[in-house]
Design an enzyme around this catalytic site. Structure first.
Site, mmCIF file in Angstrom:
data_model
loop_
_atom_site.group_PDB
_atom_site.id
_atom_site.type_symbol
_atom_site.label_atom_id
_atom_site.label_comp_id
_atom_site.label_asym_id
_atom_site.label_seq_id
_atom_site.Cartn_x
_atom_site.Cartn_y
_atom_site.Cartn_z
ATOM 1 C CG ASP A 49 -2.041 1.020 1.068
ATOM 2 O OD1 ASP A 49 -3.207 0.604 0.956
ATOM 3 O OD2 ASP A 49 -1.760 2.244 1.058
ATOM 4 C CB ILE A 50 0.903 4.166 -2.291
ATOM 5 C CG1 ILE A 50 2.006 5.016 -2.885
ATOM 6 C CG2 ILE A 50 -0.357 4.962 -2.025
ATOM 7 C CD1 ILE A 50 1.689 5.513 -4.288
ATOM 8 C CG ASN B 109 -12.292 -0.501 3.565
ATOM 9 O OD1 ASN B 109 -12.760 -0.867 4.646
ATOM 10 N ND2 ASN B 109 -11.087 0.036 3.459
ATOM 11 C CD GLN C 226 -14.724 -0.443 -3.039
ATOM 12 O OE1 GLN C 226 -15.887 -0.678 -2.714
ATOM 13 N NE2 GLN C 226 -14.101 -1.077 -4.017
ATOM 14 C CG HIS D 264 -8.413 -2.691 -2.596
ATOM 15 N ND1 HIS D 264 -9.374 -2.067 -3.376
ATOM 16 C CD2 HIS D 264 -8.308 -1.946 -1.475
ATOM 17 C CE1 HIS D 264 -9.806 -0.993 -2.759
ATOM 18 N NE2 HIS D 264 -9.189 -0.887 -1.594
HETATM 19 P P1 AMP Z 1 -9.794 1.595 0.124
HETATM 20 O O1 AMP Z 1 -10.215 2.720 1.009
HETATM 21 O O2 AMP Z 1 -10.040 0.252 0.749
HETATM 22 O O3 AMP Z 1 -10.361 1.705 -1.274
HETATM 23 O O4 AMP Z 1 -8.213 1.697 0.045
HETATM 24 C C1 AMP Z 1 -7.502 2.070 -1.091
HETATM 25 C C2 AMP Z 1 -6.058 1.876 -0.741
HETATM 26 O O5 AMP Z 1 -5.279 1.911 -1.922
HETATM 27 C C3 AMP Z 1 -5.481 2.981 0.187
HETATM 28 O O6 AMP Z 1 -4.954 2.350 1.362
HETATM 29 C C4 AMP Z 1 -4.403 3.636 -0.660
HETATM 30 O O7 AMP Z 1 -3.283 4.040 0.106
HETATM 31 C C5 AMP Z 1 -4.066 2.541 -1.653
HETATM 32 N N1 AMP Z 1 -3.529 2.981 -2.943
HETATM 33 C C6 AMP Z 1 -4.070 3.879 -3.790
HETATM 34 N N2 AMP Z 1 -3.340 3.986 -4.904
HETATM 35 C C7 AMP Z 1 -2.306 3.125 -4.762
HETATM 36 C C8 AMP Z 1 -1.187 2.766 -5.569
HETATM 37 N N3 AMP Z 1 -0.990 3.327 -6.776
HETATM 38 N N4 AMP Z 1 -0.313 1.848 -5.109
HETATM 39 C C9 AMP Z 1 -0.509 1.285 -3.892
HETATM 40 N N5 AMP Z 1 -1.544 1.565 -3.090
HETATM 41 C C10 AMP Z 1 -2.425 2.478 -3.505
#
Ligand code: AMP
Ligand code: ZN
Length: 112
Positions: free
Chosen positions: A30-31, A85, A92, A98
């Site tokens: 996760d970024i 989520n 989400q 994911h």
């Molecule tokens: P959600 O709220 O469950 O949709 O979480 C989305 C997750 O994706 C968050 O924890 C972000 O930090 C992560 N995220 C978004 N873009 C990227 C990316 N390019 N690479 C890795 N993680 C990402």
């Protein structure tokens, strides 16, 4: 799917810190990590949310890879959390399923 950031990661069109991969699932860091270990595990196939799953067999490789990541990151003894989520109330943000693998610290419950 054209405008999906996670599909672009699957296709190698945008970079990600890949952790593990199987035929049907991909795990990457996760970024914006919320814990010392914070991986995202996705089906390679684009599915927006859990509400959109038709064939639940698609989720088996996601859970299998999540458990592998947890094992390889040394979380089996200490414990870890799997979170998916779904939709607005769950915050989400990315509409490609994911599974968050979270661990490496004491996690609080209930979540916010
Ligand atoms: P959600 O709220 O469950 O949709 O979480 C989305 C997750 O994706 C968050 O924890 C972000 O930090 C992560 N995220 C978004 N873009 C990227 C990316 N390019 N690479 C890795 N993680 C990402
Ligand atoms: Zn996608």
């Amino acid at each position: 799917m054209a405008d999906c950031i996670f599909c672009k990661i699957v296709e190698g069109k945008i970079p990600a810190a890949k952790i593990a991969e199987s035929d049907h699932a991909l795990a990457f860091a996760d970024i914006n990590p919320a814990a010392p270990v914070h991986a995202l595990v996705i089906p390679k196939q684009h599915i927006a949310t859990l509400n959109d799953v038709n064939d639940w067999a698609v989720m088996a490789p996601v859970f299998e890879l999540a458990a592998r990541v947890a094992r390889e990151k040394g979380l089996v003894q200490s414990g870890w959390r799997a979170v998916i989520n779904t939709g607005r109330d769950a915050n989400q943000l990315v509409f490609h399923i994911h599974l968050h693998v979270l661990g490496g610290r004491q996690l609080s419950w209930p979540p916010g």
